[in-house]
Design a protein around this motif. Structure first.
Motif, mmCIF file in Angstrom:
data_model
loop_
_atom_site.group_PDB
_atom_site.id
_atom_site.type_symbol
_atom_site.label_atom_id
_atom_site.label_comp_id
_atom_site.label_asym_id
_atom_site.label_seq_id
_atom_site.Cartn_x
_atom_site.Cartn_y
_atom_site.Cartn_z
ATOM 1 N N GLN A 72 24.503 11.681 -22.237
ATOM 2 C CA GLN A 72 23.171 12.225 -22.509
ATOM 3 C C GLN A 72 23.206 13.753 -22.503
ATOM 4 O O GLN A 72 22.580 14.406 -23.336
ATOM 5 C CB GLN A 72 22.157 11.728 -21.479
ATOM 6 C CG GLN A 72 21.764 10.290 -21.661
ATOM 7 C CD GLN A 72 20.931 9.748 -20.517
ATOM 8 O OE1 GLN A 72 21.061 10.180 -19.368
ATOM 9 N NE2 GLN A 72 20.070 8.792 -20.827
ATOM 10 N N VAL A 75 24.707 14.893 -25.762
ATOM 11 C CA VAL A 75 23.764 14.747 -26.877
ATOM 12 C C VAL A 75 22.732 15.876 -26.842
ATOM 13 O O VAL A 75 22.378 16.425 -27.890
ATOM 14 C CB VAL A 75 23.099 13.355 -26.862
ATOM 15 C CG1 VAL A 75 21.947 13.276 -27.848
ATOM 16 C CG2 VAL A 75 24.132 12.279 -27.161
ATOM 17 N N ALA A 85 25.850 10.808 -30.215
ATOM 18 C CA ALA A 85 24.654 9.968 -30.172
ATOM 19 C C ALA A 85 25.003 8.490 -30.363
ATOM 20 O O ALA A 85 24.430 7.617 -29.710
ATOM 21 C CB ALA A 85 23.658 10.422 -31.229
ATOM 22 N N ALA A 89 24.429 5.350 -27.612
ATOM 23 C CA ALA A 89 23.813 4.047 -27.907
ATOM 24 C C ALA A 89 24.741 2.900 -27.524
ATOM 25 O O ALA A 89 24.308 1.890 -26.962
ATOM 26 C CB ALA A 89 23.442 3.965 -29.387
ATOM 27 N N GLU A 92 24.733 2.556 -23.735
ATOM 28 C CA GLU A 92 23.506 1.909 -23.246
ATOM 29 C C GLU A 92 23.551 0.416 -23.522
ATOM 30 O O GLU A 92 23.059 -0.381 -22.718
ATOM 31 C CB GLU A 92 22.275 2.551 -23.876
ATOM 32 C CG GLU A 92 21.957 3.883 -23.240
ATOM 33 C CD GLU A 92 20.516 4.248 -23.354
ATOM 34 O OE1 GLU A 92 19.861 4.350 -22.296
ATOM 35 O OE2 GLU A 92 20.055 4.444 -24.491
ATOM 36 N N SER A 114 16.627 0.629 -26.313
ATOM 37 C CA SER A 114 16.952 2.035 -26.524
ATOM 38 C C SER A 114 18.181 2.174 -27.422
ATOM 39 O O SER A 114 18.210 3.013 -28.328
ATOM 40 C CB SER A 114 17.200 2.729 -25.182
ATOM 41 O OG SER A 114 17.642 4.048 -25.378
ATOM 42 N N SER A 115 19.169 1.337 -27.187
ATOM 43 C CA SER A 115 20.381 1.361 -28.011
ATOM 44 C C SER A 115 20.055 1.063 -29.472
ATOM 45 O O SER A 115 20.478 1.774 -30.384
ATOM 46 C CB SER A 115 21.395 0.349 -27.468
ATOM 47 O OG SER A 115 22.533 0.301 -28.287
ATOM 48 N N ASP A 117 17.115 1.319 -30.967
ATOM 49 C CA ASP A 117 16.261 2.382 -31.503
ATOM 50 C C ASP A 117 17.074 3.619 -31.875
ATOM 51 O O ASP A 117 16.843 4.236 -32.924
ATOM 52 C CB ASP A 117 15.170 2.759 -30.504
ATOM 53 C CG ASP A 117 14.144 1.653 -30.293
ATOM 54 O OD1 ASP A 117 14.099 0.690 -31.100
ATOM 55 O OD2 ASP A 117 13.401 1.750 -29.290
ATOM 56 N N GLN A 118 18.024 3.982 -31.006
ATOM 57 C CA GLN A 118 18.861 5.149 -31.291
ATOM 58 C C GLN A 118 19.690 4.935 -32.552
ATOM 59 O O GLN A 118 19.764 5.824 -33.413
ATOM 60 C CB GLN A 118 19.808 5.434 -30.122
ATOM 61 C CG GLN A 118 19.135 5.989 -28.905
ATOM 62 C CD GLN A 118 20.112 6.133 -27.780
ATOM 63 O OE1 GLN A 118 21.092 6.869 -27.889
ATOM 64 N NE2 GLN A 118 19.876 5.425 -26.682
ATOM 65 N N ALA A 121 17.498 5.083 -35.628
ATOM 66 C CA ALA A 121 17.110 6.461 -35.962
ATOM 67 C C ALA A 121 18.272 7.214 -36.596
ATOM 68 O O ALA A 121 18.071 8.006 -37.525
ATOM 69 C CB ALA A 121 16.631 7.181 -34.706
ATOM 70 N N LEU A 122 19.472 6.975 -36.121
ATOM 71 C CA LEU A 122 20.646 7.661 -36.669
ATOM 72 C C LEU A 122 21.014 7.141 -38.056
ATOM 73 O O LEU A 122 21.616 7.853 -38.847
ATOM 74 C CB LEU A 122 21.843 7.479 -35.730
ATOM 75 C CG LEU A 122 21.716 8.149 -34.367
ATOM 76 C CD1 LEU A 122 22.839 7.663 -33.457
ATOM 77 C CD2 LEU A 122 21.729 9.655 -34.506
#
Length: 143
Positions: A72, A75, A85, A89, A92, A114-115, A117-118, A121-122
């Protein structure tokens, strides 16, 4: 559950337990070299996976939390480095699986979501289009 394709790149069992001990001084002695921190966090995550697979989920959780904290930080320091990033993920995701096995459902769901979602997004660029080659590259990490 955690036996992913990364397993083939792990050091042999006898060395795996020593690697984080050897890499930690590099991280503290050279804080301006982010690749040392990135490698150290991956070593901790790999050791966490090996520890989980050897039947010690509480110890694995601790190692994975250390790896995530370091990742984190990377990142935040280098938001343009996509690999940092993606690794966050993936880490996580690993912790989510360990928490699931320990029956810690609420946090496990949070980490797994969270994993996802990350990575989602990437996967997309600024215009909302999928980044070419992203999915095959991430599949290599996720197995």
């Amino acid at each position: 559950m955690l036996s992913c394709s990364r397993r083939s790149r792990r050091p042999p069992r006898s060395r795996r337990w020593r690697v984080p001990t050897l890499s930690a001084p590099l991280v503290s002695d050279y804080p301006n070299v982010p690749d040392y921190g990135a490698a150290h966090s991956r070593y901790l995550d790999d050791l966490g996976i090996a520890t989980f697979l050897s039947g010690k989920p509480a110890d694995a959780e601790q190692l994975m939390r250390q790896a995530i904290a370091l990742q984190q930080k990377l990142v935040r320091q280098s938001p343009d480095v996509l690999a940092y990033a993606v690794w966050l993920a993936v880490m996580e995701r690993s912790l989510g699986h360990v928490l699931t096995a320990r029956g810690e459902w609420a946090e496990a769901r949070k980490r797994l979501q969270s994993s996802v979602d990350q990575l989602e997004a990437l996967r997309k660029n600024e215009s909302g289009q999928s980044v070419p080659g992203f999915v095959p590259a991430v599949r290599a990490f996720l197995g």
